[in-house]
Write an enzyme that holds these catalytic residues in place. Structure first.
Site, short mmCIF file in Angstrom:
data_model
loop_
_atom_site.label_atom_id
_atom_site.label_comp_id
_atom_site.label_asym_id
_atom_site.label_seq_id
_atom_site.Cartn_x
_atom_site.Cartn_y
_atom_site.Cartn_z
N THR A 1 0.84 -1.18 0.00
CA THR A 1 0.00 0.00 0.00
C THR A 1 0.88 1.24 0.00
OG1 THR A 1 -1.77 1.21 1.14
CG2 THR A 1 -0.15 0.08 2.53
N ASN B 1 -0.62 3.96 1.12
CA ASN B 1 -1.38 4.73 2.10
C ASN B 1 -0.70 4.59 3.47
OD1 ASN B 1 -3.31 5.56 4.07
ND2 ASN B 1 -4.96 5.25 2.58
N ASP C 1 -8.15 -4.06 -0.09
CA ASP C 1 -9.00 -3.07 -0.72
C ASP C 1 -10.21 -2.92 0.18
OD1 ASP C 1 -9.34 -1.15 -2.67
OD2 ASP C 1 -10.51 -2.44 -3.97
N THR C 2 -10.58 -1.69 0.43
CA THR C 2 -11.66 -1.39 1.36
C THR C 2 -12.67 -0.50 0.69
OG1 THR C 2 -10.26 -1.62 3.32
CG2 THR C 2 -12.22 -0.26 3.56
#
Length: 198
Positions: A7, A9, A68-69
């Site tokens: 990720t 993020n 993945d959200t």
């Protein structure tokens, strides 16, 4: 053995570190020297998580997982869903994303929603999926300054505060990502060798 969390993020990475409590020997993309974008070309959480994990695995050869959200709002036919991060256009502009959600829900009484996370783990080319979710509602105004994304407008069932009004430790204890991560950590404890201290 090291495990890569695929990720870009930093909020997600810190959240995962807190959730796992240092039990997994995790490395991030900057540790690999990767600064580019990871493709997300599909229309389901499962497919996107799988694509991201295999992208990094195939590039570097490390066992890897990605998540993945999506925020799924009942009255909006489960939008924004897989497009949660780029709901208003530009990726990651959650101020605009929240504004779009609030505009679409204006005057709508049904505020039911859920967060759902899918984690794809790739080990030696083999794929395993884990999922977690939490139900709640979309508030009528933004509340709180913690967290990220849609946290200021998501109030989980059984609480009278939003994710963004919670202390991070409390959110991490009940979140959709925690539920998925618990399944991943259980699997790794039983099948992996990532310097996990039970």
């Amino acid at each position: 053995m090291k495990l890569v969390f695929a990720t870009n993020n930093t909020f997600k990475f810190q959240e995962i570190l807190a959730i796992t409590g240092g039990k997994i020997n995790l490395i991030n993309l900057s540790d690999l020297g990767f600064t580019g974008d990871i493709p997300e070309d599909y229309h389901s959480l499962e497919e996107n998580a799988t694509q991201k994990a295999f992208f990094i695995y195939n590039k570097y050869g490390f066992n890897c997982f990605s998540d993945d959200t999506g925020l799924e709002i009942e009255a909006l036919n489960n939008e924004p869903g897989v497009f949660s991060a780029r709901y208003a256009g530009a990726p990651g502009n959650f101020e605009e994303n929240i504004f779009k959600v609030m505009k679409k829900l204006k005057g709508i009484m049904n505020r039911k929603a859920r967060f759902r996370t899918v984690i794809a783990l790739v080990e030696r080319g083999n794929l395993t999926l884990f999922d977690g979710e939490i139900s709640g509602m979309i508030t009528k105004e933004r509340r709180g300054n913690n967290g990220f994304g849609y946290d200021p407008i998501f109030q989980p069932d059984g609480y009278d505060i939003t994710f963004a009004e919670m202390e991070p430790a409390e959110k991490n204890r009940i979140s959709h990502r925690k539920a998925a991560m618990q399944k991943l950590v259980k699997y790794l404890n039983e099948n992996g060798n990532y310097n996990i201290n039970a």
